[in-house]
Design a protein around this motif. Structure first.
Motif, short mmCIF file in Angstrom:
data_model
loop_
_atom_site.label_atom_id
_atom_site.label_comp_id
_atom_site.label_asym_id
_atom_site.label_seq_id
_atom_site.Cartn_x
_atom_site.Cartn_y
_atom_site.Cartn_z
N ILE A 86 0.84 -1.20 0.00
CA ILE A 86 0.00 0.00 0.00
C ILE A 86 0.88 1.25 0.00
CG2 ILE A 86 -1.64 1.34 1.38
CD1 ILE A 86 -2.84 -1.39 2.27
N SER A 87 1.91 1.24 0.84
CA SER A 87 2.81 2.42 0.90
C SER A 87 3.49 2.64 -0.44
CB SER A 87 3.87 2.23 1.99
OG SER A 87 3.27 2.10 3.24
N ALA A 88 4.01 1.57 -1.03
CA ALA A 88 4.68 1.71 -2.32
C ALA A 88 3.70 2.20 -3.38
CB ALA A 88 5.29 0.39 -2.74
N GLY A 89 2.47 1.72 -3.34
CA GLY A 89 1.45 2.16 -4.30
C GLY A 89 1.13 3.63 -4.15
N ILE A 90 1.00 4.07 -2.90
CA ILE A 90 0.71 5.50 -2.65
C ILE A 90 1.89 6.35 -3.11
CG2 ILE A 90 0.39 7.22 -0.83
CD1 ILE A 90 -1.28 5.10 0.66
N LEU A 91 3.10 5.90 -2.79
CA LEU A 91 4.28 6.65 -3.19
C LEU A 91 4.45 6.68 -4.71
CD1 LEU A 91 6.76 5.51 -0.41
CD2 LEU A 91 5.76 7.79 -0.70
N LEU A 92 4.10 5.59 -5.38
CA LEU A 92 4.19 5.57 -6.85
C LEU A 92 3.16 6.52 -7.47
CD1 LEU A 92 4.77 1.82 -7.74
CD2 LEU A 92 6.30 3.73 -8.19
N ALA A 93 2.03 6.67 -6.81
CA ALA A 93 1.01 7.59 -7.32
C ALA A 93 1.51 9.03 -7.23
CB ALA A 93 -0.29 7.43 -6.53
N ASN A 94 2.36 9.28 -6.26
CA ASN A 94 2.96 10.59 -6.12
C ASN A 94 4.21 10.60 -6.98
OD1 ASN A 94 4.05 13.01 -5.34
ND2 ASN A 94 4.23 12.48 -3.17
N THR A 95 4.17 11.31 -8.08
CA THR A 95 5.26 11.27 -9.06
C THR A 95 6.55 11.87 -8.52
OG1 THR A 95 4.43 13.32 -10.01
CG2 THR A 95 3.76 11.25 -11.06
N ALA A 96 6.49 12.66 -7.49
CA ALA A 96 7.68 13.33 -6.97
C ALA A 96 8.38 12.49 -5.90
CB ALA A 96 7.30 14.69 -6.41
N SER A 97 8.03 11.22 -5.75
CA SER A 97 8.58 10.40 -4.66
C SER A 97 9.97 9.86 -4.95
CB SER A 97 7.62 9.27 -4.32
OG SER A 97 7.45 8.45 -5.45
N GLY A 98 10.46 9.94 -6.15
CA GLY A 98 11.80 9.47 -6.50
C GLY A 98 11.90 7.96 -6.41
N ASN A 99 12.93 7.46 -5.74
CA ASN A 99 13.09 6.00 -5.61
C ASN A 99 12.57 5.47 -4.27
OD1 ASN A 99 15.04 6.93 -3.89
ND2 ASN A 99 16.69 5.67 -4.73
N THR A 100 11.81 6.25 -3.55
CA THR A 100 11.25 5.83 -2.26
C THR A 100 10.37 4.59 -2.37
OG1 THR A 100 11.29 8.15 -1.58
CG2 THR A 100 10.00 6.66 -0.23
N GLU A 102 10.68 2.05 -4.31
CA GLU A 102 11.56 0.89 -4.42
C GLU A 102 12.19 0.54 -3.07
OE1 GLU A 102 11.72 3.49 -6.53
OE2 GLU A 102 11.26 2.67 -8.49
N VAL A 103 12.58 1.58 -2.34
CA VAL A 103 13.18 1.37 -1.01
C VAL A 103 12.16 0.76 -0.07
CG1 VAL A 103 14.17 2.56 1.00
CG2 VAL A 103 14.87 3.23 -1.30
N VAL A 104 10.92 1.26 -0.11
CA VAL A 104 9.84 0.70 0.73
C VAL A 104 9.59 -0.75 0.35
CG1 VAL A 104 7.37 0.84 1.28
CG2 VAL A 104 8.75 2.91 1.24
N GLY A 105 9.54 -1.04 -0.94
CA GLY A 105 9.31 -2.41 -1.41
C GLY A 105 10.41 -3.35 -0.98
N ILE A 106 11.67 -2.91 -1.12
CA ILE A 106 12.80 -3.75 -0.70
C ILE A 106 12.79 -3.94 0.82
CG2 ILE A 106 15.33 -3.81 -0.52
CD1 ILE A 106 15.40 -2.44 -3.29
N GLY A 107 12.51 -2.86 1.55
CA GLY A 107 12.47 -2.95 3.02
C GLY A 107 11.41 -3.91 3.53
N THR A 108 10.21 -3.77 2.98
CA THR A 108 9.14 -4.68 3.43
C THR A 108 9.40 -6.11 2.95
OG1 THR A 108 7.77 -4.03 1.55
CG2 THR A 108 7.37 -2.91 3.65
N GLY A 109 10.03 -6.25 1.80
CA GLY A 109 10.41 -7.60 1.33
C GLY A 109 11.39 -8.25 2.29
N LEU A 110 12.36 -7.47 2.75
CA LEU A 110 13.33 -8.00 3.73
C LEU A 110 12.64 -8.36 5.05
CD1 LEU A 110 16.37 -5.62 3.12
CD2 LEU A 110 16.23 -8.06 2.62
N ILE A 111 11.70 -7.54 5.46
CA ILE A 111 10.96 -7.84 6.70
C ILE A 111 10.18 -9.14 6.53
CG2 ILE A 111 9.05 -7.10 8.18
CD1 ILE A 111 10.02 -4.19 7.71
#
Length: 153
Positions: A86-100, A102-111
């Motif tokens: 959900i966080s990655a989806g919201i951040l992707l919807a915000n075009t100004a989020s940069g690579n955040t 991807e970082v959220v996705g990798i972080g939650t994947g590691l968790i």
């Protein structure tokens, strides 16, 4: 038993009251030994049943603890994955989020991977102490047993 058989054969040939009394006396001794052996067997069987039940109760308790922790870890992995998605989806919807995202996705994947590993390694071990370890005597086969009566051993 040899004396009983010999006396029984002798009585059949020359029956006397003394022989009859001796046969009855020997019969009673034989039955008494059989009854004592039967009681010893029943006592050991009951003790083994109690030990089995005790071990089963401990195993059930440990399994319950494992299951409880596994459930918590599974729910945590699902929640972490959902929050990450959900966080990655919201951040992707915000075009100004940069690579955040991807970082959220990798972080939650590691968790999630960490929680999955914890689920797989969630095996409890306990030391089971009991004073009368019958399996030890059976396994080591000493000349005389410290658990079993002589008649059974």
């Amino acid at each position: 038993m040899a004396e009983f058989v010999h006396l029984k054969n002798s009585f059949d040939i020359h029956p006397t009251l003394e022989k009859k009394l001796k046969i009855v006396e020997l019969s009673q001794k034989i039955y008494q030994k059989i009854n004592i052996s039967s009681l010893e067997i029943s006592a050991i069987a009951s003790e083994m049943d109690c030990e089995e039940e005790r071990a089963d109760q401990i195993a059930s308790y440990v399994k319950g603890k494992e299951d409880h922790i596994e459930t918590k870890l599974t729910v945590s992995a699902i929640v972490a994955g959902a929050i990450g998605a959900i966080s990655a989806g919201i951040l992707l919807a915000n075009t100004a989020s940069g690579n955040t995202p991807e970082v959220v996705g990798i972080g939650t994947g590691l968790i999630e991977a960490t929680l999955g590993i914890l689920i797989l390694t969630n095996k409890r071990k306990i030391t089971y102490y009991h004073p009368g370890n019958a399996l030890k005597d059976i396994w080591t086969a000493p000349e005389t047993s410290s658990i079993f009566p002589v008649s059974i051993w």
